[in-house]
Design a protein around this motif. Sequence first.
Motif, PDB file in Angstrom:
ATOM      1  N   TYR A 327       0.825  -1.207   0.000  1.00 52.23           N
ATOM      2  CA  TYR A 327       0.000   0.000   0.000  1.00 52.23           C
ATOM      3  C   TYR A 327       0.856   1.254   0.000  1.00 52.23           C
ATOM      4  N   ALA A 328       0.395   2.263  -0.738  1.00 48.10           N
ATOM      5  CA  ALA A 328       0.945   3.616  -0.605  1.00 48.10           C
ATOM      6  C   ALA A 328      -0.152   4.455   0.035  1.00 48.10           C
ATOM      7  N   PHE A 329       0.265   5.482   0.792  1.00 51.87           N
ATOM      8  CA  PHE A 329      -0.714   6.251   1.574  1.00 51.87           C
ATOM      9  C   PHE A 329      -0.414   7.738   1.417  1.00 51.87           C
ATOM     10  N   PRO A 330      -0.625   8.270   0.186  1.00 47.21           N
ATOM     11  CA  PRO A 330      -0.244   9.664  -0.062  1.00 47.21           C
ATOM     12  C   PRO A 330      -1.074  10.674   0.726  1.00 47.21           C
ATOM     13  N   ASP A 331      -0.410  11.770   1.069  1.00 49.24           N
ATOM     14  CA  ASP A 331      -1.067  12.931   1.680  1.00 49.24           C
ATOM     15  C   ASP A 331      -1.684  13.734   0.539  1.00 49.24           C
ATOM     16  N   CYS A 332      -2.967  14.073   0.679  1.00 47.38           N
ATOM     17  CA  CYS A 332      -3.628  14.799  -0.414  1.00 47.38           C
ATOM     18  C   CYS A 332      -4.101  16.165   0.057  1.00 47.38           C
ATOM     19  N   SER A 333      -3.416  16.740   1.074  1.00 44.97           N
ATOM     20  CA  SER A 333      -3.904  18.027   1.594  1.00 44.97           C
ATOM     21  C   SER A 333      -3.889  19.114   0.521  1.00 44.97           C
ATOM     22  N   GLY A 334      -2.982  18.977  -0.477  1.00 43.30           N
ATOM     23  CA  GLY A 334      -2.922  19.981  -1.541  1.00 43.30           C
ATOM     24  C   GLY A 334      -4.139  19.978  -2.454  1.00 43.30           C
ATOM     25  N   LEU A 335      -4.988  18.975  -2.339  1.00 40.09           N
ATOM     26  CA  LEU A 335      -6.181  18.925  -3.201  1.00 40.09           C
ATOM     27  C   LEU A 335      -7.470  19.224  -2.428  1.00 40.09           C
ATOM     28  N   ILE A 336      -7.342  19.386  -1.126  1.00 42.86           N
ATOM     29  CA  ILE A 336      -8.542  19.673  -0.317  1.00 42.86           C
ATOM     30  C   ILE A 336      -8.882  21.162  -0.465  1.00 42.86           C
ATOM     31  N   GLY A 337     -10.172  21.446  -0.627  1.00 46.91           N
ATOM     32  CA  GLY A 337     -10.593  22.833  -0.825  1.00 46.91           C
ATOM     33  C   GLY A 337     -10.681  23.220  -2.304  1.00 46.91           C
ATOM     34  N   THR A 338     -10.367  22.293  -3.194  1.00 44.31           N
ATOM     35  CA  THR A 338     -10.519  22.566  -4.629  1.00 44.31           C
ATOM     36  C   THR A 338     -11.931  22.184  -5.063  1.00 44.31           C
ATOM     37  N   SER A 339     -12.218  22.393  -6.343  1.00 39.22           N
ATOM     38  CA  SER A 339     -13.523  21.967  -6.888  1.00 39.22           C
ATOM     39  C   SER A 339     -13.297  21.192  -8.169  1.00 39.22           C
ATOM     40  N   THR A 340     -14.212  20.288  -8.457  1.00 40.24           N
ATOM     41  CA  THR A 340     -14.137  19.520  -9.701  1.00 40.24           C
ATOM     42  C   THR A 340     -14.589  20.438 -10.849  1.00 40.24           C
ATOM     43  N   PRO A 341     -14.242  20.087 -12.100  1.00 43.97           N
ATOM     44  CA  PRO A 341     -14.649  20.942 -13.217  1.00 43.97           C
ATOM     45  C   PRO A 341     -16.169  21.162 -13.264  1.00 43.97           C
ATOM     46  N   ASP A 342     -16.964  20.211 -12.750  1.00 49.25           N
ATOM     47  CA  ASP A 342     -18.417  20.443 -12.748  1.00 49.25           C
ATOM     48  C   ASP A 342     -18.911  21.036 -11.423  1.00 49.25           C
ATOM     49  N   GLY A 343     -17.988  21.570 -10.636  1.00 49.53           N
ATOM     50  CA  GLY A 343     -18.395  22.412  -9.510  1.00 49.53           C
ATOM     51  C   GLY A 343     -18.595  21.732  -8.174  1.00 49.53           C
ATOM     52  N   LYS A 344     -18.245  20.439  -8.060  1.00 49.61           N
ATOM     53  CA  LYS A 344     -18.363  19.782  -6.740  1.00 49.61           C
ATOM     54  C   LYS A 344     -17.132  20.142  -5.906  1.00 49.61           C
ATOM     55  N   ARG A 345     -17.375  20.518  -4.651  1.00 50.62           N
ATOM     56  CA  ARG A 345     -16.254  20.907  -3.813  1.00 50.62           C
ATOM     57  C   ARG A 345     -15.624  19.674  -3.163  1.00 50.62           C
ATOM     58  N   ILE A 346     -14.287  19.635  -3.138  1.00 51.16           N
ATOM     59  CA  ILE A 346     -13.560  18.538  -2.471  1.00 51.16           C
ATOM     60  C   ILE A 346     -13.242  19.012  -1.059  1.00 51.16           C
ATOM     61  N   GLU A 347     -14.102  18.600  -0.132  1.00 56.47           N
ATOM     62  CA  GLU A 347     -13.948  19.066   1.262  1.00 56.47           C
ATOM     63  C   GLU A 347     -12.972  18.207   2.055  1.00 56.47           C
ATOM     64  N   TYR A 370      -8.933   4.947   7.895  1.00 55.84           N
ATOM     65  CA  TYR A 370      -7.800   4.376   8.646  1.00 55.84           C
ATOM     66  C   TYR A 370      -7.359   5.302   9.771  1.00 55.84           C
ATOM     67  N   GLY A 371      -8.177   6.303  10.037  1.00 58.65           N
ATOM     68  CA  GLY A 371      -7.889   7.184  11.168  1.00 58.65           C
ATOM     69  C   GLY A 371      -6.856   8.256  10.890  1.00 58.65           C
ATOM     70  N   LEU A 372      -6.500   8.518   9.632  1.00 61.06           N
ATOM     71  CA  LEU A 372      -5.546   9.593   9.343  1.00 61.06           C
ATOM     72  C   LEU A 372      -5.935  10.289   8.042  1.00 61.06           C
ATOM     73  N   SER A 373      -6.119  11.586   8.120  1.00 59.52           N
ATOM     74  CA  SER A 373      -6.568  12.393   6.982  1.00 59.52           C
ATOM     75  C   SER A 373      -5.719  13.638   6.872  1.00 59.52           C
ATOM     76  N   PRO A 374      -5.690  14.317   5.693  1.00 56.93           N
ATOM     77  CA  PRO A 374      -6.286  13.849   4.445  1.00 56.93           C
ATOM     78  C   PRO A 374      -5.280  13.008   3.647  1.00 56.93           C
ATOM     79  N   ASN A 375      -5.637  11.774   3.434  1.00 52.49           N
ATOM     80  CA  ASN A 375      -4.796  10.813   2.715  1.00 52.49           C
ATOM     81  C   ASN A 375      -5.708   9.885   1.929  1.00 52.49           C
ATOM     82  N   PHE A 376      -5.134   9.035   1.117  1.00 49.14           N
ATOM     83  CA  PHE A 376      -5.895   7.887   0.613  1.00 49.14           C
ATOM     84  C   PHE A 376      -4.968   6.697   0.469  1.00 49.14           C
ATOM     85  N   ARG A 377      -5.554   5.511   0.448  1.00 52.85           N
ATOM     86  CA  ARG A 377      -4.752   4.294   0.326  1.00 52.85           C
ATOM     87  C   ARG A 377      -4.824   3.762  -1.097  1.00 52.85           C
TER      88      ARG A 377
END
Length: 404
Positions: A327-347, A370-377
């Motif tokens: 497993y890789a478990f990247p930190d995605c804090s740089g993508l939080i607070g953005t919006s998708t091209p169709d306007g959905k907010r990534i909270e 997994y108890g740690l955010s913002p990340n994904f597996r």
Amino acid sequence: MSELKPAPRVERISTSPSAVASQRARELRAEGHDIIALSSGEPDFQTPPHVIEAAHKAMLDGQTKYTTISGTPELKAALRDKFRRENDLDYANDEVMVSTGAKQVIFNAIMALVTKGDDVIVPAPYWIAYEQIVQLAHGTTKVVRCGPEVGFKLTAAALEKAITPNARLLMLNTPSNPSGAVYSAAELTELADILREHPHIWIITDDIYEHIVFDGRKAATLAAVAPDLKHRTLTVNGVSKTYAMTGFRIGYAGGPSELLSQMLKVQSQSTSGPSSVGQAAAVAALTGPQDFVETCREAYQDRRDLIVSMLNQTTGLSCRTPEGAFYAFPDCSGLIGTSTPDGKRIENDRDLVMHLMDDHGVALVHGAAYGLSPNFRVSFAASMDNLEEAGRRIQAAANALVRN
Ligand code: PLP
């Protein structure tokens, strides 16, 4: 029809998020969508043929009945050998047991040890089952955040701080799901130095990924590093990940007989014991040729190198190189607070993972599970082609997110 009101203990828990994500991926695929599933915690290799032949032969030979609750004599002998050979751990016959997967070993142990009022120390990120089984047992999880800055590992200082008078159990998992962190013998020694001062704490160490370690590492385990703690350590392992045998449902443990005898009561009144056929297959896996293990390990390492490098070349992501597991478990804090091209907010990381699944066809599991955010597996138990395509999709998705 009356509405079912489940017992409170069941209301507190939920189905595994990785199983939910994988199921959603299957449904979307069945609807004709092109989905790459990197959500499942399962080797993508076939079980070695000699293991399957051993299972077949065992059935033809009549090994299709209940076995001893703690496991067949053949498998227990193979386990004692395995612990001696690979971990330098000597367990007597009543100090090893077999269950229906490592998950059931852990379930039995938590049921045997934990009750209301007990604290269970769980370093985060953690395998979600630990937290959920503790809930079932009416215990309280004391989650200790272990972020990338400490290599996703519990330090001696953090452990000491987390210990309460009610602390009953510490959960360790090395190599770790979901972070891929691997504790060195020196790091385990430092934890042991703290645990030695707190004799009321039991330790479960979940070593199920022990053979999936990279860059020449060798996994260490607590009871071998600190033999004086062996009498309160349960060493958990299984054949699921090492030998690509998830469906055989065989896990096992070595530990003090006073704990195992309590765990066997739970097992006796829940499953009556592991499958006879699975146990015969596990004997073949543990005592037969081991070249499969190294072949898989090398393949996982190449895949890790590919996906981690692609994740680190993605806008808004940063990924520590996992030392083990798949497993890789990247930190995605740089993508939080953005919006998708169709306007959905990534909270949060859940929104991001939903977007990657629904709009880009990549199934992942969000870090909050997994108890740690913002990340994904990201599970890299997948082909190089699929990993490369998934990496490209994640990069395209990140580039298309709109910074507000
Ligand atoms: N422990 C960890 C950390 C896991 O990731 C898993 C499976 O995902 C298990 C235990 C359970 O394995 P088994 O198939 O032996 O129940």
